[in-house]
Write an enzyme that holds these catalytic residues in place. Structure first.
Site, PDB file in Angstrom:
ATOM      1  N   TRP A   9       0.820  -1.228   0.000  1.00  0.00           N
ATOM      2  CA  TRP A   9       0.000   0.000   0.000  1.00  0.00           C
ATOM      3  C   TRP A   9       0.847   1.269   0.000  1.00  0.00           C
ATOM      4  O   TRP A   9       0.309   2.365  -0.129  1.00  0.00           O
ATOM      5  CB  TRP A   9      -0.921   0.020   1.221  1.00  0.00           C
ATOM      6  CG  TRP A   9      -2.059  -0.935   1.128  1.00  0.00           C
ATOM      7  CD1 TRP A   9      -2.404  -1.727   0.056  1.00  0.00           C
ATOM      8  CD2 TRP A   9      -3.044  -1.191   2.143  1.00  0.00           C
ATOM      9  NE1 TRP A   9      -3.520  -2.457   0.352  1.00  0.00           N
ATOM     10  CE2 TRP A   9      -3.939  -2.150   1.626  1.00  0.00           C
ATOM     11  CE3 TRP A   9      -3.251  -0.709   3.434  1.00  0.00           C
ATOM     12  CZ2 TRP A   9      -5.031  -2.630   2.359  1.00  0.00           C
ATOM     13  CZ3 TRP A   9      -4.323  -1.187   4.164  1.00  0.00           C
ATOM     14  CH2 TRP A   9      -5.207  -2.137   3.627  1.00  0.00           C
ATOM     15  N   HIS A  94      12.950  -2.138  -1.233  1.00  0.00           N
ATOM     16  CA  HIS A  94      12.079  -1.647  -2.314  1.00  0.00           C
ATOM     17  C   HIS A  94      12.792  -0.501  -3.039  1.00  0.00           C
ATOM     18  O   HIS A  94      13.500   0.286  -2.402  1.00  0.00           O
ATOM     19  CB  HIS A  94      10.746  -1.172  -1.733  1.00  0.00           C
ATOM     20  CG  HIS A  94       9.738  -0.877  -2.796  1.00  0.00           C
ATOM     21  ND1 HIS A  94       9.747   0.295  -3.508  1.00  0.00           N
ATOM     22  CD2 HIS A  94       8.721  -1.627  -3.295  1.00  0.00           C
ATOM     23  CE1 HIS A  94       8.746   0.257  -4.402  1.00  0.00           C
ATOM     24  NE2 HIS A  94       8.118  -0.900  -4.288  1.00  0.00           N
ATOM     25  N   GLU A 166      11.390  -6.438  -9.524  1.00  0.00           N
ATOM     26  CA  GLU A 166      10.632  -5.225  -9.827  1.00  0.00           C
ATOM     27  C   GLU A 166      11.479  -4.270 -10.661  1.00  0.00           C
ATOM     28  O   GLU A 166      12.254  -3.474 -10.105  1.00  0.00           O
ATOM     29  CB  GLU A 166      10.227  -4.516  -8.534  1.00  0.00           C
ATOM     30  CG  GLU A 166       9.280  -5.297  -7.676  1.00  0.00           C
ATOM     31  CD  GLU A 166       8.389  -4.377  -6.832  1.00  0.00           C
ATOM     32  OE1 GLU A 166       7.174  -4.532  -6.899  1.00  0.00           O
ATOM     33  OE2 GLU A 166       8.931  -3.499  -6.152  1.00  0.00           O
ATOM     34  N   GLY A 233       1.258  -2.772  -6.199  1.00  0.00           N
ATOM     35  CA  GLY A 233       1.096  -1.464  -5.566  1.00  0.00           C
ATOM     36  C   GLY A 233      -0.293  -0.905  -5.840  1.00  0.00           C
ATOM     37  O   GLY A 233      -1.268  -1.270  -5.186  1.00  0.00           O
ATOM     38  N   GLY A 234      -0.396  -0.055  -6.849  1.00  0.00           N
ATOM     39  CA  GLY A 234      -1.633   0.667  -7.160  1.00  0.00           C
ATOM     40  C   GLY A 234      -2.883  -0.211  -7.206  1.00  0.00           C
ATOM     41  O   GLY A 234      -3.926   0.167  -6.667  1.00  0.00           O
TER      42      GLY A 234
HETATM   43  P1  PGA Z   1       2.795  -0.730  -8.787  1.00  0.00           P
HETATM   44  O1  PGA Z   1       3.851  -0.847  -7.589  1.00  0.00           O
HETATM   45  O2  PGA Z   1       2.010  -2.015  -8.812  1.00  0.00           O
HETATM   46  O3  PGA Z   1       1.936   0.449  -8.434  1.00  0.00           O
HETATM   47  O4  PGA Z   1       3.571  -0.535 -10.042  1.00  0.00           O
HETATM   48  C1  PGA Z   1       4.537  -2.036  -7.342  1.00  0.00           C
HETATM   49  C2  PGA Z   1       5.528  -1.878  -6.209  1.00  0.00           C
HETATM   50  O5  PGA Z   1       6.078  -0.789  -6.035  1.00  0.00           O
HETATM   51  O6  PGA Z   1       5.775  -2.837  -5.462  1.00  0.00           O
END
Ligand code: PGA
Length: 255
Positions: A9, A94, A166, A233-234
């Site tokens: 989040w 991250h 990522e 994330g989003g």
């Molecule tokens: P996102 O973020 O799904 O909004 O691209 C992923 C993350 O930062 O772990």
């Protein structure tokens, strides 16, 4: 291996919003069979999420932690403080922490060690920036990040590890990696893990893809042999959207 889908989040949601989300997602719990689902709220919302999710199959993660157990570290949160709230996982390294808060590989290394020594399961984030990708340096970047982060860990300690691949350019941009590129990078992560911990470790350590994961594209990542889940994330901020994403992943894997 069971899929692991985690909601990151970031700096979103008050306690009241967290309560609403948890109540809503618990309604869908029965639909998440065979998927390990994990919510990583901000620190302030962990107690409320912990109270509501206790006894359910939905687990709790933190987005960061300090490496010492306690002490004069104003503004920081340690592993024992997280464990006290029923937290099981912790996101480490991250790219937002690396880029915006100066967290370098050596910090990531001591956090990894501290998380595992205290019994938290780390989700270690690795991935290249756009410039590094253009220089064809993806593997080199991933290798360096993994080498430093995993330094000094035993194969046994590494069993509970989750690695999130990522690519930095894919985070929050709506521009996810191509599944074949995510598969190539994740296979490479497996190769580094095999060389370091032996081939058994590859069957235990799970790799997530993260970066603009949505209900529409999760299936194309979940079916890949080197990928066992996603860090979202989003698309994790609304309970309905996140539930639909989890179900899409399940469906893709089962079909
Ligand atoms: P996102 O973020 O799904 O909004 O691209 C992923 C993350 O930062 O772990």
């Amino acid at each position: 291996m069971e899929l692991i889908i985690a909601a990151n989040w970031k700096m979103h949601k008050t306690v009241a919003e967290t309560v609403d989300f948890c109540r809503a997602i618990l309604q869908n719990e029965a639909l998440f069979k065979d998927v390990e689902v994990l919510i990583c709220p901000p620190f302030t919302a962990l107690p409320a999420a912990s109270d509501l999710l206790r006894g359910s199959s939905i687990k709790l993660g933190a987005q960061n932690m300090h490496w010492e157990r306690e002490g004069a570290f104003t503004g920081e949160i340690s592993a024992p403080l997280l464990l006290d709230l029923g937290v099981e996982y912790v996101i480490i390294g991250h790219s937002e922490r690396r880029q915006l808060f100066g967290e370098d590989d050596s910090r990531v290394q001591i956090k990894m060690k501290a998380a595992l020594e205290n019994g938290l399961k780390p989700i270690l984030c690795v991935g290249e920036t756009e410039a590094e990708r253009e220089e064809d340096a993806t593997e080199k970047v991933i290798k360096n990040q993994l080498f430093v982060a995993l330094e000094g860990l035993s194969a046994e300690q590494a069993d509970s590890l989750v690695v999130a691949y990522e690519p930095v350019w894919a985070i929050g941009t709506g521009k996810a990696a191509l599944p074949r590129d995510a598969e190539t990078a994740s296979s490479y992560i497996n190769e580094v893990i095999r060389n370091k911990f032996g081939k058994e470790a590859v069957n235990k350590i799970r790799i997530q893809y993260g970066g603009s994961v949505k209900e529409d594209n999760i299936g194309s990542f979940a079916v890949l042999s080197a990928i066992q889940g996603a860090l979202v994330g989003g698309a994790s901020l609304e309970a309905d959207t996140f539930s639909a994403l989890i179900q899409a992943a399940r469906k893709a894997v089962l079909s």
